[in-house]
Design a protein around this motif. Structure first.
Motif, short mmCIF file in Angstrom:
data_model
loop_
_atom_site.label_atom_id
_atom_site.label_comp_id
_atom_site.label_asym_id
_atom_site.label_seq_id
_atom_site.Cartn_x
_atom_site.Cartn_y
_atom_site.Cartn_z
N MET A 53 -16.84 -50.50 16.23
CA MET A 53 -16.60 -49.08 16.39
C MET A 53 -17.53 -48.32 15.46
O MET A 53 -17.65 -48.65 14.30
CB MET A 53 -15.15 -48.78 16.04
N SER A 54 -18.16 -47.28 15.96
CA SER A 54 -19.01 -46.48 15.11
C SER A 54 -18.20 -45.34 14.52
O SER A 54 -17.33 -44.78 15.18
CB SER A 54 -20.20 -45.97 15.92
N THR A 55 -18.44 -45.05 13.25
CA THR A 55 -17.72 -43.96 12.60
C THR A 55 -18.72 -43.05 11.93
O THR A 55 -19.87 -43.41 11.70
CB THR A 55 -16.74 -44.50 11.52
N ARG A 56 -18.29 -41.86 11.62
CA ARG A 56 -19.11 -40.92 10.87
C ARG A 56 -18.26 -40.33 9.75
O ARG A 56 -17.04 -40.19 9.90
CB ARG A 56 -19.65 -39.84 11.79
N LYS A 57 -18.92 -40.02 8.66
CA LYS A 57 -18.22 -39.41 7.54
C LYS A 57 -17.71 -38.04 7.98
O LYS A 57 -18.41 -37.30 8.67
CB LYS A 57 -19.15 -39.29 6.34
N ALA A 58 -16.50 -37.71 7.61
CA ALA A 58 -15.90 -36.44 8.00
C ALA A 58 -16.76 -35.28 7.51
O ALA A 58 -17.24 -35.28 6.39
CB ALA A 58 -14.49 -36.32 7.43
N ASP A 69 -8.01 -28.57 19.26
CA ASP A 69 -8.50 -29.65 20.11
C ASP A 69 -7.91 -30.96 19.63
O ASP A 69 -6.81 -30.98 19.08
CB ASP A 69 -10.03 -29.67 20.11
N CYS A 70 -8.60 -32.02 19.81
CA CYS A 70 -8.07 -33.35 19.45
C CYS A 70 -8.32 -33.70 17.99
O CYS A 70 -8.63 -34.84 17.66
CB CYS A 70 -8.65 -34.39 20.39
N THR A 71 -8.22 -32.71 17.12
CA THR A 71 -8.28 -33.01 15.70
C THR A 71 -6.86 -33.31 15.21
O THR A 71 -5.88 -32.94 15.85
CB THR A 71 -8.86 -31.82 14.89
N VAL A 72 -6.76 -33.99 14.10
CA VAL A 72 -5.46 -34.33 13.54
C VAL A 72 -4.81 -33.06 13.00
O VAL A 72 -5.34 -32.40 12.11
CB VAL A 72 -5.59 -35.38 12.42
N GLN A 73 -3.68 -32.73 13.58
CA GLN A 73 -2.89 -31.55 13.20
C GLN A 73 -1.47 -32.01 12.86
O GLN A 73 -1.11 -33.16 13.10
CB GLN A 73 -2.81 -30.58 14.38
N ILE A 74 -0.68 -31.11 12.34
CA ILE A 74 0.74 -31.42 12.15
C ILE A 74 1.31 -31.73 13.52
O ILE A 74 1.12 -30.98 14.48
CB ILE A 74 1.49 -30.23 11.51
N GLY A 75 1.98 -32.86 13.64
CA GLY A 75 2.56 -33.29 14.90
C GLY A 75 1.66 -34.21 15.70
O GLY A 75 2.10 -34.78 16.70
N SER A 76 0.40 -34.38 15.27
CA SER A 76 -0.50 -35.29 15.98
C SER A 76 -0.13 -36.74 15.69
O SER A 76 0.22 -37.09 14.56
CB SER A 76 -1.95 -35.09 15.52
N THR A 108 -11.48 -38.26 16.18
CA THR A 108 -11.86 -39.65 16.47
C THR A 108 -13.29 -39.92 16.00
O THR A 108 -14.19 -39.14 16.28
CB THR A 108 -11.73 -39.93 17.98
N GLY A 109 -13.46 -41.02 15.27
CA GLY A 109 -14.77 -41.40 14.76
C GLY A 109 -15.02 -40.95 13.33
O GLY A 109 -15.93 -41.46 12.67
N ASP A 110 -14.23 -40.01 12.82
CA ASP A 110 -14.40 -39.57 11.43
C ASP A 110 -13.85 -40.62 10.48
O ASP A 110 -12.89 -41.33 10.80
CB ASP A 110 -13.66 -38.25 11.17
N ARG A 111 -14.46 -40.70 9.32
CA ARG A 111 -13.92 -41.54 8.26
C ARG A 111 -13.94 -40.73 6.98
O ARG A 111 -14.77 -39.84 6.80
CB ARG A 111 -14.67 -42.85 8.13
N VAL A 112 -13.03 -41.06 6.09
CA VAL A 112 -12.88 -40.31 4.86
C VAL A 112 -12.44 -41.27 3.76
O VAL A 112 -11.71 -42.23 4.01
CB VAL A 112 -11.87 -39.15 5.05
N GLU A 113 -12.90 -41.00 2.55
CA GLU A 113 -12.48 -41.80 1.41
C GLU A 113 -11.27 -41.12 0.79
O GLU A 113 -11.25 -39.90 0.61
CB GLU A 113 -13.61 -41.91 0.39
N LEU A 139 -10.69 -44.58 5.21
CA LEU A 139 -9.86 -44.53 6.41
C LEU A 139 -10.78 -44.10 7.55
O LEU A 139 -11.61 -43.20 7.38
CB LEU A 139 -8.73 -43.51 6.27
N ALA A 140 -10.63 -44.70 8.71
CA ALA A 140 -11.43 -44.34 9.88
C ALA A 140 -10.49 -44.03 11.04
O ALA A 140 -9.67 -44.87 11.41
CB ALA A 140 -12.38 -45.48 10.26
N VAL A 141 -10.62 -42.83 11.60
CA VAL A 141 -9.78 -42.41 12.72
C VAL A 141 -10.28 -43.08 14.00
O VAL A 141 -11.44 -42.91 14.38
CB VAL A 141 -9.77 -40.88 12.87
N VAL A 142 -9.42 -43.84 14.63
CA VAL A 142 -9.76 -44.57 15.85
C VAL A 142 -9.40 -43.74 17.10
O VAL A 142 -10.13 -43.72 18.07
CB VAL A 142 -9.01 -45.93 15.89
#
Length: 136
Positions: A1-6, A52-59, A103-108, A119-122
Motif C-alpha cells: 500500500m502506498s502512503t503519503r505523509k499527512a 468528504d471522506c476525511t476522518v471526522q467525528i463519527g467516521s 485514505t493514504g495519509d500517514r502521521v507520526e 499510523l497509516a489510514v487504509v
C-alpha cells in the motif's frame, strides 16, 4: 500500500470544529500538550458544511500502526469512547492524530506510553450525507 505523509491542511465539518475548539480549550489544563497540538490542527482546518471522506467525528476507519495490528475504529467525542467496541476519543493521541486525515495519509503520533510510531489510514468509511470536496 502506498502512503503519503499527512498534509498540513485538513477538512473538518463546521459543527465538529466549533465543538472541538470548545472542548479542547477546556482540556488545556488537563493535557496541555495534546490540547495545544489539537488546537493548532483546528486552526489550520478548512471548514465545510459537509465533509468528504476525511476522518471526522463519527467516521469509521481502518488504519495500520507501526509495530501493531491493523485496527478498525470509530472516532468519537470523549463521552462516547469505549475502546472495547473500537470507539476512540478524539482527545487521545491516536484520535487527535487521525482527525482530518484521508485514505493514504500517514502521521507520526506519540502514544500514551511516550513512544513515537507511524499510523497509516487504509480506509475511511463515508459518513451518511457526505459529499466529495476538493482540498486546495
Amino acid at each position: 500500500m502506498s502512503t503519503r505523509k499527512a498534509t498540513s491542511r485538513i477538512i473538518l465539518h463546521r459543527r465538529d470544529h466549533e465543538r472541538l475548539t470548545q472542548l479542547t480549550t477546556r482540556w488545556l489544563s488537563i493535557r496541555p500538550e495534546l490540547a495545544d497540538a489539537l488546537l493548532l490542527k483546528l486552526g489550520r482546518a478548512k471548514l465545510a458544511d459537509q465533509s468528504d471522506c476525511t476522518v471526522q467525528i463519527g467516521s469509521t476507519l481502518v488504519y495500520d500502526s507501526e509495530g501493531g495490528p491493523r485496527r478498525k475504529v470509530t472516532l468519537v467525542y470523549p463521552e462516547q469512547a469505549d475502546i472495547s467496541i473500537g470507539a476512540v476519543s478524539v482527545l487521545t493521541p491516536v484520535g487527535a492524530a487521525l482527525l482530518g486525515l484521508t485514505t493514504g495519509d500517514r502521521v507520526e503520533v506519540q502514544g500514551n506510553d511516550g513512544r513515537m510510531r507511524w499510523l497509516a489510514v487504509v480506509e475511511v468509511a463515508r459518513r451518511e450525507g457526505a459529499v466529495d470536496l476538493e482540498a486546495p
